[in-house]
Design a protein around this motif. Sequence first.
Motif, PDB file in Angstrom:
ATOM      1  N   HIS A   1      -6.335  -4.579   4.087  1.00 38.38           N
ATOM      2  CA  HIS A   1      -6.546  -5.049   2.720  1.00 38.38           C
ATOM      3  C   HIS A   1      -6.475  -6.565   2.657  1.00 38.38           C
TER       4      HIS A   1
ATOM      5  N   ARG B   1      -5.125 -11.550  -1.358  1.00 39.72           N
ATOM      6  CA  ARG B   1      -6.042 -10.479  -0.953  1.00 39.72           C
ATOM      7  C   ARG B   1      -7.183 -10.283  -1.948  1.00 39.72           C
TER       8      ARG B   1
ATOM      9  N   ASN C   1      -2.781   5.130   2.494  1.00 37.06           N
ATOM     10  CA  ASN C   1      -3.974   4.297   2.267  1.00 37.06           C
ATOM     11  C   ASN C   1      -4.499   3.676   3.549  1.00 37.06           C
TER      12      ASN C   1
ATOM     13  N   GLN D   1      -6.469  -1.297  -4.895  1.00 37.81           N
ATOM     14  CA  GLN D   1      -7.067  -2.470  -4.243  1.00 37.81           C
ATOM     15  C   GLN D   1      -8.203  -2.066  -3.315  1.00 37.81           C
ATOM     16  N   ASP D   2      -8.910  -3.078  -2.800  1.00 37.58           N
ATOM     17  CA  ASP D   2     -10.041  -2.840  -1.908  1.00 37.58           C
ATOM     18  C   ASP D   2      -9.590  -2.834  -0.451  1.00 37.58           C
ATOM     19  N   TRP D   3     -10.333  -2.070   0.350  1.00 38.61           N
ATOM     20  CA  TRP D   3     -10.055  -2.015   1.786  1.00 38.61           C
ATOM     21  C   TRP D   3     -11.284  -2.488   2.555  1.00 38.61           C
TER      22      TRP D   3
ATOM     23  N   TRP E   1       0.851  -1.172   0.000  1.00 37.37           N
ATOM     24  CA  TRP E   1       0.000   0.000   0.000  1.00 37.37           C
ATOM     25  C   TRP E   1       0.890   1.226   0.000  1.00 37.37           C
TER      26      TRP E   1
ATOM     27  N   SER F   1      -8.263   4.595   4.728  1.00 38.52           N
ATOM     28  CA  SER F   1      -9.336   3.612   4.881  1.00 38.52           C
ATOM     29  C   SER F   1      -9.963   3.712   6.277  1.00 38.52           C
TER      30      SER F   1
ATOM     31  N   LYS G   1     -16.757  -4.204   3.163  1.00 36.46           N
ATOM     32  CA  LYS G   1     -15.829  -3.421   2.359  1.00 36.46           C
ATOM     33  C   LYS G   1     -15.965  -1.944   2.710  1.00 36.46           C
TER      34      LYS G   1
END
Lengths: 388, 304
Positions: free
Chosen positions: A270, A338, A146, A351-353, A142, A150, A373
């Motif tokens: 993540h 992940r 980030n 990417q998603d958190w 990351w 998040s 999410k």
Amino acid sequence: MRLKTLALAGAALFALNMSAQAQTPVKLGILTTLSTPGGYLGEDVRDAILLAIAEEGGKLGGIPVQPIIEDDMLKPGDAKQIAEKWMETEKVKLFTGVIFSNVALATVPTILEGGGIFISPNAGPSNFAGKACNKNYYVTSWQNDNLHESAGALAKKLGYKKMVLLAPNYQAGKDALTGFKRMYGGEVAEEIFTGLDQTDFSAEIARIRAAKPDAVFQFHPGGQGIAFAKQWAQSGLKDQIPMVVAAPSLDQKIAAVVGDAAIGIAATTHWNTDFKNPENEAFVKGFVAKYNRQPTVYASQGYDTAKLIGAALKATGGKLDDDAFRAAMLKADVKLTRGAFKFNNNQHPIQDWYEVKAVKDADGKVSLQTAGKVLESHKDAYAQDCKL
Amino acid sequence: MQLLFEQLLNGLQLSLTLFLLAAGLTLVFGIMGVINLAHGSLYMLGAYAGALVASKVGGFWLAVPAALVAAALVGVAMELFVVRRLYARDHLSQVLATFGLILFFNGIIAWGVGRAPLQMDMPAQLSSFIELAPGLPYPTYRLAVMGVGVVVALALWYVIARTRLGMLIRAGSDKREMVSALGVDIAGLFTLVFGLGALLAGLAGVMVGPIRSVQIGMGEQVLITTFVVIVVGGIGSIRGAFVGALLIGMCDTLGRAFAPMLLKLWLSGPIADGLGASLASIMIYLVMAVALVLRPRGLFPAGG
């Protein structure tokens, strides 16, 4: 006849030579932090990379890999010297492993100037994410902000309007609060900066009590985070004021060590142990079987880094030629533990958190459970300044 | 008002923990003339012994005596095998040797226990909080730590001021050669004092175990502050260590609590927060500097 024998012998020698060349392993320099209280981060990254190599029988992406490992002792100067030594004597070109941003800041320029390729499995300082981005510098974990962005997004989602923010009084601490505020958007009642090696937070907790916020955000990795969570529970505030943190303040290890005092804390990450995808299930099983302990988020980062390197090596046939390797690397043509992952133009992740909560599992142990999410395909704020 | 009261309690608790460490360090420094950098390691060993016994054998109440015994034994062994050889040497040798001990103990713990911080549970009876005033809950455990600190301080005062052993210690810190010339077993006295200092460090370690995290390097963090305490208080003096600990503990806590708040009277929020935090972190060194200018040998120098 003699001519034929000679030709055969020559062909055999040639083949032997070819296969010997193909089998020259790619040297992978794992320069990481194994001592100091932060040493467990490096241990997990190293062990996960070695697991990925062992699973393929000494190879990554079908290419033999020779890992070279050294402890940087969290000393930027020492790390720089180790990198220089490896480049000169061992001819290492591919580097990974660095955990801490201050070590990365000292080491990365040396490696890049020496023609090396650096793939960070953890540190993602803002310095190298914007204008100073480099085509041989990748971050698979990351961009530092980030983590806190998040957490800010989660605080906003949970509807907190007035918060107290705490972080250690140094660059990464200040960056953490900047990142948090970028996504949070509500009122900040107070920003409290703590000492870098402080482990007693009674004075700060009393200040939080007096400020009466809706919730608290704190960034204290490792031992500091453990101390803070424990004292928070002892103060009686845990049941009155909710707490939001980012992954480094509540990783899988901290949750297990803090125990009951961690229950109810909301964190963002993540990756988590309970992610339901075949790659992750195999990884967690393999890690526990090989090392007899639960992997942390850092282990997943080490493993994903190894997989990304493997995919790139496979595509180039083991060649570390700059452009070909870069093209293969940026494709990120491999499934990670992940889930969804892409490289942005500055070669940092998109990417998603997720939100995770500390809960008590069936065995009475405290572990992290994924709750939903928070951010989707999240990028960092510095990519726009990068001209790659 | 309530906030001030709570912060004073926090300051008192920090002061008493610092005193436990400073008492041992100041005696060793004052009487034997040895700079023992490894004093913090004894604190760490106390915390680790406590945490390990509490989790493996069971119970906080077993952990406390275990930590005391472990720290005292290691302290005595340290005196017999290493520190004893340093009395006649200069301070540089002492610093080098005891710094080596820090690395040694950190290495031993990393090898034997691992680098991850340990958890130590507090006894269930003390794990809650007491409502000192309406709306002012205070952790019971911290009150207990204060209680132990006060009792130990009184006991130390009694031993130093009223017993034969205390007389020898005071005499030893003042005129070492004279005590030895009068036929006192000075080597035995040194071992005893070193062991006592180690015991107090171990007690401090096991008491903060459930509050802070038990980890490698915890001793070095607290050692610097402890040195500030004994320098301010006057080297070799228990009374000085007590007053120094109070002064430093209070300054540190109140600085962290109120420096940003006071600065906000003149400066805008974020600047005051940042500057206040920086000011709070150097507060104890400012106090030390002022104390040294006014009283170069400390507030209560031994034999002064």
